[in-house]
Design a protein around this motif. Sequence first.
Motif, mmCIF file in Angstrom:
data_model
loop_
_atom_site.group_PDB
_atom_site.id
_atom_site.type_symbol
_atom_site.label_atom_id
_atom_site.label_comp_id
_atom_site.label_asym_id
_atom_site.label_seq_id
_atom_site.Cartn_x
_atom_site.Cartn_y
_atom_site.Cartn_z
ATOM 1 N N ILE A 6 4.817 7.661 -13.044
ATOM 2 C CA ILE A 6 4.264 7.771 -11.695
ATOM 3 C C ILE A 6 4.806 6.618 -10.861
ATOM 4 N N VAL A 7 5.291 6.953 -9.682
ATOM 5 C CA VAL A 7 5.769 5.942 -8.741
ATOM 6 C C VAL A 7 5.030 6.172 -7.421
ATOM 7 N N ILE A 8 4.483 5.111 -6.863
ATOM 8 C CA ILE A 8 3.802 5.193 -5.578
ATOM 9 C C ILE A 8 4.692 4.522 -4.543
ATOM 10 N N LEU A 9 5.051 5.275 -3.515
ATOM 11 C CA LEU A 9 5.888 4.763 -2.435
ATOM 12 C C LEU A 9 4.986 4.207 -1.340
ATOM 13 N N GLU A 10 5.267 2.968 -0.952
ATOM 14 C CA GLU A 10 4.455 2.323 0.078
ATOM 15 C C GLU A 10 5.342 1.836 1.215
ATOM 16 N N ASN A 143 -3.722 0.289 -11.736
ATOM 17 C CA ASN A 143 -2.601 1.226 -11.838
ATOM 18 C C ASN A 143 -1.376 0.568 -12.467
ATOM 19 N N ILE A 144 -1.042 -0.626 -12.006
ATOM 20 C CA ILE A 144 0.121 -1.343 -12.531
ATOM 21 C C ILE A 144 -0.056 -1.613 -14.025
ATOM 22 N N SER A 145 -1.281 -1.959 -14.438
ATOM 23 C CA SER A 145 -1.542 -2.214 -15.864
ATOM 24 C C SER A 145 -1.348 -0.960 -16.708
ATOM 25 N N VAL A 151 6.666 0.981 -5.149
ATOM 26 C CA VAL A 151 7.968 0.713 -4.536
ATOM 27 C C VAL A 151 7.804 0.690 -3.010
ATOM 28 N N LYS A 152 8.281 -0.389 -2.411
ATOM 29 C CA LYS A 152 8.261 -0.494 -0.948
ATOM 30 C C LYS A 152 9.471 0.267 -0.397
ATOM 31 N N VAL A 153 9.214 1.136 0.573
ATOM 32 C CA VAL A 153 10.282 1.906 1.210
ATOM 33 C C VAL A 153 10.127 1.815 2.731
ATOM 34 N N ASP A 154 11.253 1.967 3.437
ATOM 35 C CA ASP A 154 11.183 1.924 4.893
ATOM 36 C C ASP A 154 10.700 3.257 5.480
#
Length: 158
Positions: A6-10, A143-145, A151-154
């Motif tokens: 799982i990847v969360i885009l922020e 979540n990270i644990s 991931v920071k995205v523009d």
Amino acid sequence: MEPPKIVILEKDPDGVVERSHLKPGISRVQWTNENNIGMAKASMRFLRELEVELAVLGEQPPEINFTPQGTLLLGTKADQAHMLESYYTQEKCETECRLYRGKAMKRMFPWLNTEDIDMASYSLEEEGFFDTRELLEAFKRNNISKGIKYVKVDKIFS
């Protein structure tokens, strides 16, 4: 090492642009809909057990500074039917709310100008406010644990 599943885009992970996390979160059970009351009660159980639910081994338990505080809803004669309907639904769902009118309302809330107020509904438990930023951070640490990557995205979608 296995890639994260799982990847969360922020777009704004530091909360520089989006400021909603600066407002306190509010939990209340005074609803007319039974489903909303059920979700509110489940949310309160989660907030009460937050230190266990979002615990991360080796880190301090999350502290969202939950402050129990009842909600006072006021109504005029025109609101009476709706407030009674809400109260009966809340009673059916076993919430701790009280209705006040007339002299009882003036005794309970002596600081309140009741001139144009016909009825008051006050919750006795399962309501309050909390630090939304700390709650978001607690979810993120948990979540990270568990291997979820942020991931920071523009730009997320155009």
